[in-house]
Write a protein that holds these residues in place. Sequence first.
Motif, PDB file in Angstrom:
ATOM      1  N   GLY A  23      -7.864   3.883  -1.027  1.00 54.82           N
ATOM      2  CA  GLY A  23      -7.130   3.382   0.139  1.00 54.82           C
ATOM      3  C   GLY A  23      -7.583   1.969   0.481  1.00 54.82           C
ATOM      4  N   PRO A  24      -6.737   1.259   1.238  1.00 55.04           N
ATOM      5  CA  PRO A  24      -7.047  -0.141   1.556  1.00 55.04           C
ATOM      6  C   PRO A  24      -8.367  -0.311   2.306  1.00 55.04           C
ATOM      7  N   SER A  25      -8.797   0.701   3.035  1.00 57.83           N
ATOM      8  CA  SER A  25     -10.033   0.527   3.799  1.00 57.83           C
ATOM      9  C   SER A  25     -11.219   1.219   3.126  1.00 57.83           C
TER      10      SER A  25
ATOM     11  N   SER B 255       1.137 -10.014  -0.785  1.00 58.99           N
ATOM     12  CA  SER B 255       1.644  -8.648  -0.661  1.00 58.99           C
ATOM     13  C   SER B 255       0.615  -7.624  -1.156  1.00 58.99           C
ATOM     14  N   SER B 256      -0.561  -8.101  -1.620  1.00 61.47           N
ATOM     15  CA  SER B 256      -1.588  -7.162  -2.081  1.00 61.47           C
ATOM     16  C   SER B 256      -2.228  -6.464  -0.892  1.00 61.47           C
ATOM     17  N   THR B 257      -2.811  -5.335  -1.196  1.00 60.48           N
ATOM     18  CA  THR B 257      -3.493  -4.619  -0.128  1.00 60.48           C
ATOM     19  C   THR B 257      -4.828  -5.294   0.167  1.00 60.48           C
ATOM     20  N   VAL B 258      -5.388  -4.935   1.309  1.00 59.96           N
ATOM     21  CA  VAL B 258      -6.718  -5.412   1.675  1.00 59.96           C
ATOM     22  C   VAL B 258      -7.692  -5.075   0.555  1.00 59.96           C
TER      23      VAL B 258
ATOM     24  N   SER C 183     -14.446   2.319  -3.819  1.00 62.69           N
ATOM     25  CA  SER C 183     -13.303   1.663  -4.458  1.00 62.69           C
ATOM     26  C   SER C 183     -13.632   1.254  -5.889  1.00 62.69           C
TER      27      SER C 183
ATOM     28  N   GLU D  35      -7.297  -4.834  -2.687  1.00 63.95           N
ATOM     29  CA  GLU D  35      -7.261  -5.723  -3.847  1.00 63.95           C
ATOM     30  C   GLU D  35      -7.780  -7.119  -3.522  1.00 63.95           C
ATOM     31  N   ARG D  36      -7.484  -7.565  -2.329  1.00 64.05           N
ATOM     32  CA  ARG D  36      -8.056  -8.858  -1.934  1.00 64.05           C
ATOM     33  C   ARG D  36      -9.576  -8.786  -1.896  1.00 64.05           C
TER      34      ARG D  36
ATOM     35  N   ARG E 118       0.955  -3.964  -9.539  1.00 66.40           N
ATOM     36  CA  ARG E 118      -0.483  -4.241  -9.446  1.00 66.40           C
ATOM     37  C   ARG E 118      -1.155  -4.138 -10.820  1.00 66.40           C
TER      38      ARG E 118
END
Length: 420
Positions: free
Chosen positions: A299-301, A179-182, A307, A184-185, A249
């Motif tokens: 943001g995820p991207s 369920s983590s965002t891109v 980041s 965090e992965r 998180r």
Amino acid sequence: VLVGVDGLEWDVLLPLLRQERLPALAGMMEQGRFGRLESFVPTESPAIWTSVATGKMPEDHGILAFTYEDSRGRPHLYTSEDRTTKALWSIATDYGKRVCVVGWWMTYPVEPVNGVMVAQTNTDAQLRGATLKGGFEAGMPGQVHPVDRQDEVARVFAEVEKGLDERVSRLFGNPDLESSTVLERNLLEQSMWAFRADAAYDELVRRLSREAGPFDLTLVYFGGPDVVGHRFWRYREPRLYDHPPTAQRVEDFGSIIDDYYVWVDEALGRMRAAFGKDTTFLLVSDHGMKAANFDGSFGPSAPPMSSNSALHEDAPPGVIVATGPLVRPGPGAPDPGSLEPADLPVLGSVLDIAPSVLFQLDLPVGSDMVGDVLRDVFLNPAGADAPTVVPSHDPAAADSIAASWERERLDQLRGLGYID
Ligand SMILES: [Zn+2]
């Protein structure tokens, strides 16, 4: 033993010391000396760690950054072949000392030292990835000296790889990555190389000492605190950021930096136990770190650099802790409960480490090094108050060295009355 830890920061260490979670470091501080270590800009790891090992500024040692562009504008990683001056391991080798170098920056391809060298391997393939930092590439030559130890080193990396999942879950917990965002992965993925390399260096430095030692000088590098520091600061101190992570998180990732520092302390403890009390230990970081990018949207991207939630652009001072027979006794460790980073004395700069190590090995310092021996902190094994000095340790300057030795010899003969 010179232990280099990238991005180690007193602001993280002091609370952990108060919680008694860093027993090895606390022991070193208790018996030794500690403070802040000044650095310089730009705070690029390859440049600063080469300065630590040479006592020279980047323009004088040749490693200016991570990459340079060739005449067609294509980026390349710097390698050890771009270094234009001798590092500690070569100087020590010239004087017949035995050295062990594990994972230090800009050591690929390895040099023929008197001892063992395991390079931190940086390849141009990494230019395509999110990190420019290295590790070990199975089967690639130039990573281990002497070459007959290459298989053994490869085996250690393979063993570490096998145990990596368990180590990682100990360190990072078991966050719900599904369920983590891109983002965090990615942050976790980008940290893996460092943990892989650090775990291997931790194992190698003790194994090599046991099987190929003893060494007069050992250098080992751990990169993880910088890597997780950049990526996970906003989970550690979410209230500082305009767009903090969710509570879940924060729970998942908030302790990663602290846990990594604890792992480094455990590695330090293992090393100190393996090398024994007669060994002088010097722990340094190339710079500190601090929270940054407060208005970032994360943001995820987000690209890797934006980041990052902690930075070290303005070179906050790093860490120096030293203990052992070649360290002058200090006042003892004050209660960390009453300490703030700013209370800690500045003991010197990253440029002072190479001359200080030479002084501790009873080897001459090059007068072309810009750093100084930290004589308030370190002792010379022969009891000298000041280092002997040669103009340079570099062959390019060999003529002038010979001339200066000749002058010195003539002065000596004159002093003895053999010549006028
Ligand atoms: Zn960094």
